[in-house]
Design an enzyme around this catalytic site. Sequence first.
Site, PDB file in Angstrom:
ATOM      1  CB  CYS A   2      -0.894   0.009   1.240  1.00 58.34           C
ATOM      2  SG  CYS A   2      -1.832  -1.514   1.469  1.00 58.34           S
ATOM      3  CG  ASP A  97      -1.018  -8.424   7.071  1.00 53.83           C
ATOM      4  OD1 ASP A  97      -2.027  -7.835   6.648  1.00 53.83           O
ATOM      5  OD2 ASP A  97       0.081  -8.371   6.476  1.00 53.83           O
ATOM      6  N   GLY A 361      14.279 -12.365  -6.812  1.00 53.21           N
ATOM      7  CA  GLY A 361      15.503 -12.961  -6.273  1.00 53.21           C
ATOM      8  C   GLY A 361      16.501 -12.018  -5.630  1.00 53.21           C
TER       9      GLY A 361
END
Length: 604
Positions: A2, A97, A361
């Site tokens: 966000c 969360d 990665g």
Amino acid sequence: MCGINVIWSKGEITNITERIQKMNSSLRHRGPDATGIYKDQNIVLGHRRLSILDTRELSNQPMHSNDNIWHIVFNGEIYNFEEIKEHLNYNFSTNSDTEVILAAVKEKGIDWFIKQANGMFAIALYNSETKKLYIIRDRLGIKPIFYYNDEENLIFSSEIKAILSSGLVEAVFNEEAVDEYLANRYVRTPFTFFKEIYQLDPGTYLCIDKDFNITKNTYWDIPKAFNMSNQYNEDAILKEFDIELNKAIKYRLISDVPLGTYLSGGVDSSLITAITALNKKEKINTYTIGFQEFNEFEYSNIIAQKYNTEHHEILMQKEDYISNWEKLIKFKDAPLGVPNEIPLAVMSSKLKEKITVVLSGEGADELMGGYGRIYRAPFDYENEAPKIDFYDFFISKYDYVPRSMRDQFISTPTNYRQKYDNELRAEFNKASNEENVFKFFHKYHVKGLLQRVDMTTMQASVEARVPFLDHKLIEFSYRNIPYDLKLKWTSATAKEEARKGNSNKYSEILDIPKYLLRGLSYKYLPREIIERKKVGFPVPLTEWFKNLESLAFELLPKASWLKEGMVNDLIEKSKTESRAGQILWMFINIELFRRNYFQKDWRW
């Protein structure tokens, strides 16, 4: 993922609600799904939401504790929020969360929550009873948070453009950042390219009371331990590493929206793709991008076929690159640092058609010593025995635009260079050279990569997750993986043979960078992926030098930070460097950035 905003003033600000709304609007790309504000007297919190977990409106932000005392705006993810939830006795109304953060802070306190949390986050928490504001940034600085403080107004945001959009701050070009950027490809915390606008250090949080007394708390740093042992059980360590890496990747698979991976065809992205595919029931989407002049499609296809992914190849043209360049500077609020930011952004825009979360990665090279030539600087230093200290030897290899070239062409101060030289030289005196190199890359180098991944994905409303930067995995690596299993000589005689040259000649021939990671990869990947030489993500800038030359002649004569009459010399000097295209590209970047931010009045 966000965008968050905060304005707090000692006095009344006219149009404070309109100001936070303009800040929110400037971050729409970070959160297109919902917007919201919370106001309490002279403080206002703003939020733009990209829905990932519990996508219902009930989980929109700002969110408030069930006693309406704690108020939160939050950017990021807490991957272990379900585990934290088990320790709490709270009446939850969502499955997000965000609410777990509120509950944990209410019941156990800020410090308890931070210690438990595994994730990436920039959090603003306000207690309307004590009138205290807490600003928290994750351990590695994966999620950005910037701030402005003139003693009367405090402004925080996920991006600098939102701070400027408040209408309370003037944009002033920070000339001291020029030398810093040319050396590192980004500006290290706490500084930015804007005077009086700063970054909050990773692994810290601020506590601010109603009188604007600010306390800074450091809750995490690069581990003090560093394993240099020569006595170890390689098979046992490999098994432990497999468990820890799988754990880090599995944490990052929690999502209520479609998820995929970047797949360049190198070891790092291929390993993430393999473990992701093995842990997802549905077919995963994978993405790769390249140029006609250079691409790795052959290798990414090998992995896509092995793991039966829905694979997408994107071929980028020179014209696409040039047309996206300036647009992306406006998203980053800084000069671009790495040429591949543009193809990564184009790829992120493409993948948004099918997915919202992507695993990437970044951090694997820093974790396991992947930049073989510079990670061998301690060996080369010992071998060559130069008449300078190790820090000077190392930094001469690391600086992107050489110091002599910066001194020759730019007219700006070098105060930041002196500051970091003094600090780092003192740090380097406290530990072994091998340890210093690893810690430097984790503390500094990776932050530039994280700025890259945040901008390139968020401009397309995509959330990127970086499992190799899981703090538990980093702690495991420093504590449990010996240096010799990160950079390993190929044979008993290789080390002595390497003394005849330097790392430019022997790296990846007489040694194996990321040795243990490559060893683990044999469990998941074909040999031709693991054993090919590292190539990074090249953009053919040197081949496009003529185009860059034209841009330089158009833009750089007006550059006040460049010494007068030096453009021709700069172009000729750039041609003598191995990174000719990129060095000229960086100089052009500064001026493209400057003309977009400092020729308008932001105040209103």
